[in-house]
Design a protein around this motif. Structure first.
Motif, PDB file in Angstrom:
ATOM      1  N   THR A  54       0.830  -1.198   0.000  1.00  0.00           N
ATOM      2  CA  THR A  54       0.000   0.000   0.000  1.00  0.00           C
ATOM      3  C   THR A  54       0.864   1.247   0.000  1.00  0.00           C
ATOM      4  O   THR A  54       1.726   1.418   0.869  1.00  0.00           O
ATOM      5  N   ASP A  55       0.634   2.109  -0.980  1.00  0.00           N
ATOM      6  CA  ASP A  55       1.199   3.451  -0.988  1.00  0.00           C
ATOM      7  C   ASP A  55       0.147   4.366  -0.376  1.00  0.00           C
ATOM      8  O   ASP A  55      -1.040   4.039  -0.353  1.00  0.00           O
TER       9      ASP A  55
ATOM     10  N   PHE B   4      -1.307   8.468  -0.278  1.00  0.00           N
ATOM     11  CA  PHE B   4      -1.319   9.795  -0.887  1.00  0.00           C
ATOM     12  C   PHE B   4      -2.033  10.739   0.065  1.00  0.00           C
ATOM     13  O   PHE B   4      -3.168  10.474   0.476  1.00  0.00           O
TER      14      PHE B   4
ATOM     15  N   LEU C  98      -3.564   3.468  -1.389  1.00  0.00           N
ATOM     16  CA  LEU C  98      -3.466   3.033  -2.778  1.00  0.00           C
ATOM     17  C   LEU C  98      -2.846   1.634  -2.812  1.00  0.00           C
ATOM     18  O   LEU C  98      -1.650   1.475  -3.038  1.00  0.00           O
TER      19      LEU C  98
ATOM     20  N   SER D 244      -1.969  -2.296  -4.022  1.00  0.00           N
ATOM     21  CA  SER D 244      -1.750  -3.081  -5.244  1.00  0.00           C
ATOM     22  C   SER D 244      -1.065  -4.388  -4.869  1.00  0.00           C
ATOM     23  O   SER D 244      -0.481  -4.501  -3.792  1.00  0.00           O
TER      24      SER D 244
ATOM     25  N   THR E 149      10.371   3.937 -11.366  1.00  0.00           N
ATOM     26  CA  THR E 149       8.979   3.890 -10.902  1.00  0.00           C
ATOM     27  C   THR E 149       8.515   5.209 -10.294  1.00  0.00           C
ATOM     28  O   THR E 149       7.366   5.605 -10.480  1.00  0.00           O
TER      29      THR E 149
ATOM     30  N   MET F 238       5.445   7.265 -11.799  1.00  0.00           N
ATOM     31  CA  MET F 238       4.273   7.538 -10.964  1.00  0.00           C
ATOM     32  C   MET F 238       3.941   9.035 -10.982  1.00  0.00           C
ATOM     33  O   MET F 238       2.783   9.416 -11.152  1.00  0.00           O
TER      34      MET F 238
ATOM     35  N   ALA G 156      -4.451  10.344  -8.343  1.00  0.00           N
ATOM     36  CA  ALA G 156      -3.568   9.490  -7.540  1.00  0.00           C
ATOM     37  C   ALA G 156      -3.924   8.020  -7.741  1.00  0.00           C
ATOM     38  O   ALA G 156      -3.044   7.181  -7.924  1.00  0.00           O
ATOM     39  N   ARG G 157      -5.211   7.721  -7.743  1.00  0.00           N
ATOM     40  CA  ARG G 157      -5.640   6.327  -7.947  1.00  0.00           C
ATOM     41  C   ARG G 157      -5.286   5.846  -9.357  1.00  0.00           C
ATOM     42  O   ARG G 157      -4.834   4.716  -9.552  1.00  0.00           O
TER      43      ARG G 157
ATOM     44  N   LYS H  34      -1.493   5.256  -9.625  1.00  0.00           N
ATOM     45  CA  LYS H  34      -1.115   4.018  -8.935  1.00  0.00           C
ATOM     46  C   LYS H  34      -1.486   2.807  -9.776  1.00  0.00           C
ATOM     47  O   LYS H  34      -0.695   1.860  -9.906  1.00  0.00           O
TER      48      LYS H  34
ATOM     49  N   ALA I  89       1.331   0.211 -11.253  1.00  0.00           N
ATOM     50  CA  ALA I  89       1.196  -1.201 -10.869  1.00  0.00           C
ATOM     51  C   ALA I  89       1.126  -2.083 -12.115  1.00  0.00           C
ATOM     52  O   ALA I  89       1.766  -3.140 -12.175  1.00  0.00           O
TER      53      ALA I  89
END
Length: 87
Positions: A4-5, A7, A18, A20, A31, A35, A53-54, A57, A61
């Motif tokens: 999980t990232d 934001f 976010l 993945s 990366t 991004m 942001a979504r 991501k 990914a």
């Protein structure tokens, strides 16, 4: 495994997760730049900050997953920036 990232939307004071799927690969060169470029591109298309942001991501990914098997040179290879063009 899920990674999980996060934001932080300072305009709304909200932290957005976010997630993945993790991908076992050394092909992660670029990366961060990818991004941030994807985020800027989504904003240029008129997306809200959170949707941008979504979308960014999801893009990175997919690029990591699709480029995972590359064998280019030595060390950390690139992601596949053109994975959306595959048909």
């Amino acid at each position: 495994m899920v990674l999980t990232d996060y934001f932080y939307d300072a305009e709304r004071g909200e932290l957005i997760e976010l997630p993945s799927q993790a991908v076992q690969t050394v092909n992660t060169h670029g990366t961060g730049c990818t991004m941030s470029s994807a985020l800027a591109a989504h904003l240029a298309k008129g997306c809200s900050l959170q949707d941008a942001a979504r979308g960014a991501k999801a893009y990175i990914a997919g690029a990591i997953a699709d480029g995972a098997a590359y064998e280019i040179g030595h060390g950390h290879g690139p992601v596949n920036h053109f994975f959306l063009n595959k048909k």
